[in-house]
Design an enzyme around this catalytic site. Structure first.
Site, short mmCIF file in Angstrom:
data_model
loop_
_atom_site.label_atom_id
_atom_site.label_comp_id
_atom_site.label_asym_id
_atom_site.label_seq_id
_atom_site.Cartn_x
_atom_site.Cartn_y
_atom_site.Cartn_z
N ALA A 10 0.99 -1.27 -0.14
CA ALA A 10 0.10 -0.09 0.04
C ALA A 10 0.99 1.22 -0.04
O ALA A 10 0.58 2.11 0.64
CB ALA A 10 -1.00 -0.07 1.12
N ALA A 11 2.00 1.12 -0.83
CA ALA A 11 2.84 2.40 -0.70
C ALA A 11 2.74 3.17 -1.71
O ALA A 11 3.15 4.47 -1.72
CB ALA A 11 4.32 1.86 -0.54
N GLY A 12 1.90 2.74 -2.98
CA GLY A 12 1.88 3.68 -4.07
C GLY A 12 0.59 4.78 -3.73
O GLY A 12 0.00 4.76 -2.56
N ARG A 16 -3.82 7.64 -10.76
CA ARG A 16 -5.24 7.35 -11.67
C ARG A 16 -6.47 7.90 -10.76
O ARG A 16 -7.49 8.17 -11.50
CB ARG A 16 -5.28 5.92 -12.21
CG ARG A 16 -4.20 5.92 -13.31
CD ARG A 16 -4.08 4.37 -13.65
NE ARG A 16 -3.29 3.70 -12.73
CZ ARG A 16 -3.03 2.22 -12.80
NH1 ARG A 16 -3.58 1.58 -13.64
NH2 ARG A 16 -2.51 1.81 -11.93
N THR A 80 6.19 -3.44 -7.52
CA THR A 80 5.74 -4.39 -6.50
C THR A 80 6.75 -5.22 -5.78
O THR A 80 6.72 -5.63 -4.53
CB THR A 80 4.51 -4.97 -7.04
OG1 THR A 80 4.90 -5.63 -8.27
CG2 THR A 80 3.16 -4.42 -7.32
N TYR A 102 -2.80 -6.93 -2.02
CA TYR A 102 -2.78 -5.36 -2.47
C TYR A 102 -3.96 -4.43 -1.68
O TYR A 102 -4.98 -4.77 -1.39
CB TYR A 102 -3.21 -5.23 -3.80
CG TYR A 102 -1.99 -5.86 -4.77
CD1 TYR A 102 -0.59 -6.32 -4.19
CD2 TYR A 102 -2.16 -5.61 -6.06
CE1 TYR A 102 0.12 -6.58 -5.13
CE2 TYR A 102 -1.24 -6.17 -6.97
CZ TYR A 102 -0.11 -6.51 -6.57
OH TYR A 102 0.96 -7.10 -7.39
N GLY A 103 -3.40 -3.28 -1.33
CA GLY A 103 -4.28 -2.30 -0.69
C GLY A 103 -5.48 -1.58 -1.38
O GLY A 103 -6.42 -1.37 -1.06
N ASP A 104 -5.16 -2.17 -2.92
CA ASP A 104 -6.28 -1.53 -3.82
C ASP A 104 -7.02 -2.77 -4.26
O ASP A 104 -7.79 -2.45 -5.33
CB ASP A 104 -5.51 -0.72 -4.91
CG ASP A 104 -4.89 -1.66 -6.00
OD1 ASP A 104 -4.55 -2.86 -5.83
OD2 ASP A 104 -4.45 -1.23 -6.82
N ARG A 334 -30.25 15.22 16.10
CA ARG A 334 -28.92 15.54 15.80
C ARG A 334 -27.96 14.63 17.11
O ARG A 334 -28.86 14.21 18.12
CB ARG A 334 -28.56 16.98 16.09
CG ARG A 334 -28.87 17.47 14.81
CD ARG A 334 -29.01 19.11 14.80
NE ARG A 334 -27.85 19.55 15.40
CZ ARG A 334 -27.83 20.89 15.81
NH1 ARG A 334 -28.78 21.50 15.87
NH2 ARG A 334 -26.47 21.21 16.34
C1 UD1 Z 1 -0.18 -5.10 -10.57
C2 UD1 Z 1 0.35 -6.31 -11.28
C3 UD1 Z 1 -0.39 -6.72 -12.14
C4 UD1 Z 1 -1.71 -7.20 -11.97
C5 UD1 Z 1 -2.53 -6.10 -11.07
C6 UD1 Z 1 -3.69 -6.74 -10.33
C7 UD1 Z 1 2.84 -5.63 -11.12
C8 UD1 Z 1 3.91 -5.62 -11.46
N1 UD1 Z 1 1.81 -5.79 -11.77
O1 UD1 Z 1 -0.48 -4.02 -11.70
O2 UD1 Z 1 0.08 -7.93 -12.99
O3 UD1 Z 1 -2.66 -7.75 -12.95
O4 UD1 Z 1 -1.63 -5.71 -10.09
O5 UD1 Z 1 -4.32 -5.53 -9.82
O6 UD1 Z 1 2.66 -6.22 -9.89
N2 UD1 Z 1 2.56 -0.64 -4.57
C9 UD1 Z 1 3.77 -0.32 -3.68
N3 UD1 Z 1 4.98 -0.18 -3.89
C10 UD1 Z 1 5.41 0.05 -5.38
C11 UD1 Z 1 4.39 -0.12 -6.33
C12 UD1 Z 1 3.14 -0.79 -5.91
O7 UD1 Z 1 3.40 -0.50 -2.43
O8 UD1 Z 1 6.50 0.43 -5.59
C13 UD1 Z 1 1.32 -1.30 -4.14
C14 UD1 Z 1 0.41 -0.16 -4.66
O9 UD1 Z 1 0.23 0.66 -3.61
C15 UD1 Z 1 -0.85 -1.24 -4.83
C16 UD1 Z 1 -0.42 -2.51 -5.25
O10 UD1 Z 1 1.10 -2.34 -4.98
O11 UD1 Z 1 -1.71 -1.12 -3.64
C17 UD1 Z 1 -0.37 -2.59 -6.88
O12 UD1 Z 1 0.31 -1.68 -7.53
P1 UD1 Z 1 -0.39 -1.03 -8.96
O13 UD1 Z 1 0.68 0.14 -9.31
O14 UD1 Z 1 -1.76 -0.68 -8.64
O15 UD1 Z 1 -0.16 -2.32 -9.84
P2 UD1 Z 1 -0.91 -2.61 -11.25
O16 UD1 Z 1 -0.29 -1.89 -12.22
O17 UD1 Z 1 -2.37 -2.47 -10.95
CA CA Z 2 -3.78 -2.19 -9.42
#
Ligand code: UD1
Ligand code: CA
Length: 449
Positions: A10-12, A16, A80, A102-104, A334
């Site tokens: 969840a560092a990103g 978008r 990642t 993933y946090g997302d 309230r």
């Molecule tokens: C990633 C996968 C992709 C997969 C998709 C599913 C990789 C390279 N790609 O892509 O194959 O289909 O998820 O949702 O793994 N994060 C960090 N630090 C970083 C980069 C990311 O903590 O340096 C965290 C983000 O906060 C996020 C998660 O990792 O919660 C995924 O990162 P995101 O950039 O959304 O990856 P996708 O492009 O979706």
């Molecule tokens: Ca993602």
């Protein structure tokens, strides 16, 4: 099942989303994305570690409201794979499988994760990748399989060509790893791709040489929905709403129009409650048996006992309503309001930080603030509890069986004794003894100090 270490990424920032807030802090059914994920992680694992970076403190604080976790910091978001590497100390001191969430990806279910972990264990795999087939795979890494069915590689969206872009089987981003092989493979990762990032899925090439590399396919495509932008967020909200509403329907709640009713995850509703369209039930709201929630009501942290009727257009915030009481239409309770049994709070009535005793009525057009009403009081239309003198708020207290005539103004602080009445239009500035009647307007001229 083996003891699991879960690492949540969840560092990103989530650029978008076009938001000043970190992506994982955005809410789904009243709970931040990261809240959904930490709850799942805590249910299935021995230890949860979260990789934070962007708005780290806020993410950490928010997360701890929903579960327990240790935190590691990723200063620059280099991918990642690089993110997981920040948790290396936890991985090296862990024997069992390591699960990556993933946090997302907040819709992931315990059912799917249990299958993933079990499948990984049975086959003694080095890495198990959760995959699914999507009609629209855009944005996800594509799974390229060999003729044998084994995974050959994962091609990220940015690295696809015309052919790989067509593949509908995608990487969910959720994996189970052997802790030893994960550590070793991370050490070998390189960033020679179109984004110059260390991709976690790339660890598979090292791992495949040492132990089975398994795909685990799920039919539950909704589980893997990754939230990258606000469209994804809206889609996830719809999915989760439908799940919540279905749960309530199954437990015996009547919801007249499920597509136009909104219920947050923390709400509890007893059987035989009926909810009319347009209502929005939030927070820790509790609704007792046989209650009726009329159309277009909003309840947040409201506690309703059995047989309460909330009529159209009413709002109840941080307040309690006891059984067989009716509220509204268009009432506003309230925070800090407590209404006893068998009361009637009517149309266009606002209450704030007030208690209303059993059987009392405030039927129309009143403001009741900082007040305590006894039992069986009747408050005439248009009555105002004048609780504020421009500097301070003051209390009003009515004993049992008090009758307040229409358009009375009770100027706080003031007390009205048992069985007393006020005449219509009275302005009451002094305490009223029990068993008495007061009327009239005591407005007199004073020089300002
Ligand atoms: C990633 C996968 C992709 C997969 C998709 C599913 C990789 C390279 N790609 O892509 O194959 O289909 O998820 O949702 O793994 N994060 C960090 N630090 C970083 C980069 C990311 O903590 O340096 C965290 C983000 O906060 C996020 C998660 O990792 O919660 C995924 O990162 P995101 O950039 O959304 O990856 P996708 O492009 O979706
Ligand atoms: Ca993602």
């Amino acid at each position: 099942m083996a003891e699991v270490l879960t690492i949540i990424l969840a560092a990103g920032e989530g650029t978008r989303m076009n938001s000043k807030r970190n992506k994982v802090l955005h809410e789904l059914t009243g709970k931040p994305l990261i809240g959904h994920v930490v709850e799942l992680a805590n249910e299935i694992s021995r230890q949860t570690v979260c990789v934070i970076g962007h708005q780290a403190e806020m993410v950490k604080e928010t997360m701890l409201n929903y579960g327990t976790a240790e935190f590691v910091y990723q200063e620059n978001q280099l991918g990642t794979g690089h993110a997981v590497l920040q948790a290396r100390e936890y991985i090296s001191s862990h024997q069992g499988p390591v699960l990556i969430l993933y946090g997302d990806t907040p819709l992931m279910s315990q059912e799917t994760i249990s299958r993933l972990i079990a499948g990984h264990g049975e086959k003694n795999a080095g890495m198990t990748i959760l995959t699914a087939e999507l009609d629209d795979p855009a944005g996800y890494g594509r799974i390229v399989r060999k003729d044998t069915g084994e995974i050959e590689k994962i091609v990220e969206e940015h690295d696809t060509d015309d052919k790989t872009a067509q593949i509908k089987e995608v990487n969910s981003g959720i994996y189970c790893f052997s802790s030893k092989l994960l550590l070793k493979s991370l050490a070998q990762l390189e960033n020679d791709n179109n984004q110059g990032e260390y991709y976690l899925p790339e660890t598979m090439h090292y791992i495949a040489k040492k132990a089975p590399l398994l795909p685990l396919f799920t039919e539950r495509t909704e589980d893997i929905l990754g939230i990258n932008d606000r469209r994804d967020l809206a889609q996830a909200e719809r999915i989760l709403q439908r799940r919540i509403i279905n749960e309530h329907l199954d437990k015996g709640v009547t919801i007249k129009d499920p597509t136009r009713t909104y219920i947050e995850a923390g709400v509890k509703i007893a059987p035989d409650v009926t909810i009319y369209p347009g209502s929005y039930l939030r927070g820790e709201t509790r609704i007792g048996r046989d209650s009726i929630i009329g159309s277009n009501c909003q309840l947040k942290n409201a506690v309703l006992s059995a047989g309460v009727e909330v009529r159209q257009g009413s709002i109840i915030m941080d307040s309690e309503v006891d059984s067989a009481t009716t509220v509204g239409p268009y009432a506003y309770l309230r925070p800090g309001t407590k209404i006893a049994k068998s009361c009637r709070i009517g149309n266009f009535v606002e209450l704030k930080k007030s208690q209303v005793g059993e059987g009392s009525k405030v039927p129309h057009l009143s403001y009741v603030g900082d007040a305590n009403l006894g039992r069986n009081c009747n408050i005439g239309a248009g009555t105002i509890f004048a609780n504020y003198d421009g500097e301070k708020k003051h209390q009003t207290s009515l004993a049992d069986n008090v009758f307040i005539g229409s358009n009375t103004t009770l100027v706080a602080p003031v007390k009205v004794g048992k069985n007393s009445s006020t005449g219509a239009g009275s302005v009451v500035t002094k305490d009223v003894e029990k068993n008495s009647v007061v009327l009239g307007v005591p407005a007199r001229f004073y020089k300002k100090k």
